[in-house]
Design a protein around this motif. Sequence first.
Motif, mmCIF file in Angstrom:
data_model
loop_
_atom_site.group_PDB
_atom_site.id
_atom_site.type_symbol
_atom_site.label_atom_id
_atom_site.label_comp_id
_atom_site.label_asym_id
_atom_site.label_seq_id
_atom_site.Cartn_x
_atom_site.Cartn_y
_atom_site.Cartn_z
ATOM 1 N N ALA A 108 0.824 -1.209 0.000
ATOM 2 C CA ALA A 108 0.000 0.000 0.000
ATOM 3 C C ALA A 108 0.862 1.265 0.000
ATOM 4 C CB ALA A 108 -0.930 0.001 1.219
ATOM 5 N N ILE A 109 1.925 1.259 0.810
ATOM 6 C CA ILE A 109 2.798 2.432 0.899
ATOM 7 C C ILE A 109 3.559 2.640 -0.407
ATOM 8 C CG2 ILE A 109 4.850 3.377 2.035
ATOM 9 C CD1 ILE A 109 3.908 2.016 4.606
ATOM 10 N N ILE A 110 4.098 1.565 -0.956
ATOM 11 C CA ILE A 110 4.922 1.671 -2.163
ATOM 12 C C ILE A 110 4.095 2.118 -3.356
ATOM 13 C CG2 ILE A 110 6.235 0.299 -3.832
ATOM 14 C CD1 ILE A 110 7.097 -1.377 -1.269
ATOM 15 N N GLN A 111 2.893 1.542 -3.501
ATOM 16 C CA GLN A 111 2.040 1.963 -4.611
ATOM 17 C C GLN A 111 1.724 3.451 -4.502
ATOM 18 O OE1 GLN A 111 -2.093 1.933 -4.814
ATOM 19 N NE2 GLN A 111 -2.226 0.510 -6.526
ATOM 20 N N SER A 112 1.452 3.899 -3.290
ATOM 21 C CA SER A 112 1.078 5.298 -3.066
ATOM 22 C C SER A 112 2.225 6.254 -3.363
ATOM 23 C CB SER A 112 0.617 5.477 -1.617
ATOM 24 O OG SER A 112 -0.458 4.622 -1.310
ATOM 25 N N LEU A 113 3.418 5.927 -2.857
ATOM 26 C CA LEU A 113 4.561 6.836 -2.990
ATOM 27 C C LEU A 113 5.212 6.784 -4.359
ATOM 28 C CD1 LEU A 113 6.260 6.542 0.525
ATOM 29 C CD2 LEU A 113 4.662 8.264 -0.317
ATOM 30 N N SER A 114 4.674 5.976 -5.257
ATOM 31 C CA SER A 114 5.144 6.034 -6.648
ATOM 32 C C SER A 114 4.732 7.350 -7.296
ATOM 33 C CB SER A 114 4.571 4.859 -7.452
ATOM 34 O OG SER A 114 3.168 5.013 -7.632
ATOM 35 N N GLY A 115 3.693 8.005 -6.732
ATOM 36 C CA GLY A 115 3.270 9.315 -7.236
ATOM 37 C C GLY A 115 2.167 9.273 -8.262
ATOM 38 N N MET A 116 1.578 8.104 -8.506
ATOM 39 C CA MET A 116 0.567 7.989 -9.558
ATOM 40 C C MET A 116 -0.644 8.874 -9.282
ATOM 41 S SD MET A 116 -0.212 6.753 -12.428
ATOM 42 C CE MET A 116 -1.439 6.033 -13.515
ATOM 43 N N ASN A 117 -1.118 8.901 -8.046
ATOM 44 C CA ASN A 117 -2.302 9.714 -7.734
ATOM 45 C C ASN A 117 -2.060 11.192 -8.010
ATOM 46 O OD1 ASN A 117 -3.625 7.437 -6.996
ATOM 47 N ND2 ASN A 117 -3.752 7.880 -4.821
ATOM 48 N N ALA A 118 -0.848 11.666 -7.746
ATOM 49 C CA ALA A 118 -0.517 13.069 -8.029
ATOM 50 C C ALA A 118 -0.492 13.320 -9.530
ATOM 51 C CB ALA A 118 0.830 13.418 -7.408
ATOM 52 N N ILE A 119 0.095 12.398 -10.273
ATOM 53 C CA ILE A 119 0.180 12.557 -11.728
ATOM 54 C C ILE A 119 -1.211 12.573 -12.339
ATOM 55 C CG2 ILE A 119 0.892 11.396 -13.856
ATOM 56 C CD1 ILE A 119 3.460 10.587 -12.417
ATOM 57 N N LEU A 120 -2.099 11.691 -11.871
ATOM 58 C CA LEU A 120 -3.463 11.658 -12.398
ATOM 59 C C LEU A 120 -4.225 12.929 -12.042
ATOM 60 C CD1 LEU A 120 -4.579 7.985 -11.646
ATOM 61 C CD2 LEU A 120 -3.937 8.965 -13.853
ATOM 62 N N ALA A 121 -4.145 13.341 -10.789
ATOM 63 C CA ALA A 121 -4.917 14.500 -10.335
ATOM 64 C C ALA A 121 -4.466 15.794 -10.997
ATOM 65 C CB ALA A 121 -4.827 14.627 -8.818
ATOM 66 N N PHE A 122 -3.193 15.855 -11.384
ATOM 67 C CA PHE A 122 -2.644 17.116 -11.914
ATOM 68 C C PHE A 122 -2.005 16.938 -13.291
ATOM 69 C CE2 PHE A 122 -2.610 17.429 -7.281
ATOM 70 C CZ PHE A 122 -3.293 18.613 -7.091
ATOM 71 N N MET A 123 -2.457 15.917 -14.052
ATOM 72 C CA MET A 123 -1.827 15.653 -15.342
ATOM 73 C C MET A 123 -1.874 16.851 -16.293
ATOM 74 S SD MET A 123 -2.341 12.423 -17.946
ATOM 75 C CE MET A 123 -2.044 11.202 -16.657
ATOM 76 N N PRO A 124 -3.036 17.523 -16.472
ATOM 77 C CA PRO A 124 -3.026 18.709 -17.333
ATOM 78 C C PRO A 124 -2.058 19.780 -16.827
ATOM 79 C CG PRO A 124 -5.279 17.970 -16.952
ATOM 80 C CD PRO A 124 -4.398 17.188 -16.019
ATOM 81 N N MET A 125 -1.966 19.944 -15.498
ATOM 82 C CA MET A 125 -1.054 20.936 -14.937
ATOM 83 C C MET A 125 0.393 20.576 -15.255
ATOM 84 S SD MET A 125 -0.798 22.257 -10.980
ATOM 85 C CE MET A 125 0.459 21.147 -10.369
ATOM 86 N N ILE A 126 0.707 19.270 -15.210
ATOM 87 C CA ILE A 126 2.068 18.825 -15.525
ATOM 88 C C ILE A 126 2.397 19.137 -16.980
ATOM 89 C CG2 ILE A 126 3.576 16.817 -15.760
ATOM 90 C CD1 ILE A 126 2.022 15.568 -13.416
ATOM 91 N N PHE A 127 1.450 18.853 -17.875
ATOM 92 C CA PHE A 127 1.703 19.111 -19.289
ATOM 93 C C PHE A 127 1.750 20.605 -19.595
ATOM 94 C CE2 PHE A 127 -0.066 14.691 -20.098
ATOM 95 C CZ PHE A 127 1.190 14.151 -20.299
ATOM 96 N N GLN A 128 1.026 21.405 -18.814
ATOM 97 C CA GLN A 128 1.172 22.850 -18.958
ATOM 98 C C GLN A 128 2.567 23.285 -18.534
ATOM 99 O OE1 GLN A 128 -2.054 24.365 -16.617
ATOM 100 N NE2 GLN A 128 -3.616 23.953 -18.152
ATOM 101 N N GLN A 129 3.080 22.625 -17.497
ATOM 102 C CA GLN A 129 4.443 22.913 -17.037
ATOM 103 C C GLN A 129 5.451 22.613 -18.153
ATOM 104 O OE1 GLN A 129 5.073 24.066 -13.964
ATOM 105 N NE2 GLN A 129 7.001 23.302 -13.185
ATOM 106 N N VAL A 130 5.183 21.545 -18.900
ATOM 107 C CA VAL A 130 6.044 21.179 -20.026
ATOM 108 C C VAL A 130 5.902 22.192 -21.150
ATOM 109 C CG1 VAL A 130 6.456 19.415 -21.793
ATOM 110 C CG2 VAL A 130 5.996 18.740 -19.444
#
Length: 543
Positions: A271-293
């Motif tokens: 549970a900890i390892i899956q969470s700290l991979s960062g997937m939930n952050a990437i999903l929640a802020f994917m458009p923001m990440i691509f705007q950053q790019v």
Amino acid sequence: MSQPERNALFYAFIVSIGGFIFGLDIMLISGTFQYTTVEFGLSAIEKGNIAAAPNYGALLALLVAGYFCERLGRKKTLMIIAGLYVISAIGSAFAPSYFWLFFARLIGGLAFTSLSLASMYIGEIAPAKMRGKLVGLNQLNIVFGILAATILNYYLVQTVGTQSEWASSIGLNEGNVWRWMLGLEILPALIWLALLTIIPESPRWLMLNNKKQQSLDVIKKLVPAAEVDAEYKQIKQHLNTTEHSLSYIEQIKCLFSKSMRLALLIGVFMAIIQSLSGMNAILAFMPMIFQQVGGGDSAFLQSIWVSLIGTVFTVLALVLIDKLGRRKILLGGLFTCVVSLSLVAYGFFNAVYLIESSTIEQLALTHPQFNSQLLQPMLDQAFYSDIEFKAAVINLIGQSQFSLLESDLLLLTTDMPGELVLLGIITFVCAYNFSLGPILWILFSEIFPTKVRAVAITSSALVATIFGGIIVPTFFPWQIENLGASLTFFAYAGFCIAGLAIMAKITPETKGKTIEEIEDLISAENDEPQTKNSNIKQANSFN
């Protein structure tokens, strides 16, 4: 496929629709931030709170979900969860303020326990040879929900941008498009609630509650006639020593007993390892990440492609999960996550941010209400850190103006290996959806015995919620603003390295084994060292 197998697939699919709604929820909100930030004046932490709000609700729900599963049964608890999704979607769509939106999404988070309960239910009804695929349906529906949400967000944004007549006729405009995004969740939640009425109760829960004839009737629907007696006797034998009168506290004590030690370690660390991979952050802020790019409006389109490719790999995982086994897929996926996150971090590390005269001219055209000449002091001044660049801009024009310009400004000023970042994110999403995503719920459904499964799975999911649902998405915007994108993604890669080392040490292979056989295996691995080593070798080489 035999009729019992078709029945198991049908029931598993209905229950896994909760995963589709979960995927919708976490991805629909990602498209709203550029609108809610302006309407409610959200800070970075407030944006993180909105993304993480459902997980605060999940945190509360998971504290009691095990109790309701034990007392009311899996089916009734799932129906309550579906109703909470409906209430949350309505409240979110009509939210008049930041706090209203936060609490409406928090209510929806009470329903996020559907993920752990779905793996519990499906694990208890699925034939051993199909369990990996059927529990994996949960993850498949999550990515289908994510894909559907990215497409819907993109379509709504494009529709508002073209100012079509039909959109105007129903009141869809730029001011309320985010409300339409969140309101789209209402219909699938209602459909799921209706479909849940036709699934049977878990045969193992029925047996645990001394409803033996009802349990036998359900087993007949799920197992070939020639195997019904053997399946019934095996379940009955393993539950003979289990008293349903055990209190919730007594079940927790049992979970922490020596025989449960390895199962608990696997569940918590996974549970900890899956969470700290960062997937939930990437999903929640994917458009923001691509705007950053520097993706601008195409950030929504890029999100669609990433979600689509990730969906393909989830389907591939379901095809191979019962052939390759859980252990190989998990460890290979973690290694790939390390490589892909490192690529993303390296791409941001090599970014350059530069405002030129053409940038100021373009901003004057696209944002005539903004005095673009305020950016003149930064003209032709190169920045090699996204933190320093944003801080300099905010110092000149203020946070509120920066929030309005951020997408276009990053698009016009960013010079970085964007293709490398996109490749890294795509590879990470593929690796996650092929391994960490489905494996978590499959292992949850397999490693815990029936007598403590409700407590054990919800407790492990509680850990996943604290780390992946609250800590990671809440602090991701803050990390981006204060640590920078490069250091943030390097940190996620580091967590995956730690996870690879830990899970390689403690994870046995469970493919092809019944729930009761896995219980015997896990219990044996807590015995004397020489016995444990022998069993681990046997488990890891099991084919």
